[in-house]
Design a protein around this motif. Sequence first.
Motif, short mmCIF file in Angstrom:
data_model
loop_
_atom_site.label_atom_id
_atom_site.label_comp_id
_atom_site.label_asym_id
_atom_site.label_seq_id
_atom_site.Cartn_x
_atom_site.Cartn_y
_atom_site.Cartn_z
N ASP A 116 18.52 -22.89 -7.12
CA ASP A 116 17.42 -22.14 -6.50
C ASP A 116 17.85 -21.63 -5.13
O ASP A 116 17.72 -22.32 -4.12
N SER A 168 17.75 -27.63 -6.78
CA SER A 168 17.62 -27.19 -5.40
C SER A 168 19.02 -27.13 -4.78
O SER A 168 19.96 -27.76 -5.27
N LYS A 175 16.13 -24.98 -12.53
CA LYS A 175 17.01 -24.79 -11.39
C LYS A 175 17.12 -26.06 -10.55
O LYS A 175 16.14 -26.78 -10.36
N GLU A 222 15.65 -16.86 -14.32
CA GLU A 222 15.42 -18.13 -14.98
C GLU A 222 16.53 -18.37 -15.99
O GLU A 222 17.19 -17.44 -16.45
#
Length: 241
Positions: free
Chosen positions: A181, A196, A194, A189
């Motif tokens: 992300d 972090s 995802k 997507e």
Amino acid sequence: MNLSTQRILVTGGTSGVGRALAEHLTARGAQVVTCGRTAEPDARTVRADLAVPGEAARVVALAAAELGGLDLVVANAGVQYPTPLTAGPDPRVLALARQEIEVNLASVVELAAAAWPHLVAAPDAAFVAVTSGLAYAPKQSAPVYCATKGAVHVLLEALRHQARRETPGVRVQEIVLPLVDTAMTAGREGPARKLSAGQAAEAVLRGIERERDVVAVGASRALLALLRVAPPVGRRILRDG
């Protein structure tokens, strides 16, 4: 490798995974220099556009001078753009493709060549570069990005052979990231949730500490395992990602 005592250069370290890596390393006590295209320059942050030949070598020289040498270099900087090629030559698309090639591949080559004399002089050293699951199973919308990451994968394997023969004190490691992300992946997507940037950074550092040749992070571990047993299935999963 004890990261808390290392002198480290992280490219692309002012945003996303690179920034998280730099922050986590600094928190552990490492000395870290980073670079980025829009960085606010200071003693430990270099403003540099790695799409420009010579910039990677300049960053290495500045980092080594600031830190008194280098123990670890992490080639993390990368860019990704949609590059539709089947509609004929579009100057804008081709310009973006060239930028991907320069940043994602050519700068890694230059970074390795510039960093090696410093790494050889260190007692415990490593050259690390970030690739992607897309290096192993490309998606249709970003063929040039996937090709550059695939090329870096092969580059690292060959470089590892060279290092083991000529400079055995320098390890060569590949970090295979899943979808993380970051600003680069905004609005995108994939088949897996995802990670972090912080989660990805922690996984990367664990892999570096364990001195693994290939560090597959998050969903990339499952992808590489799937590609070993059912390659068409793995490629189909990422094809339209």
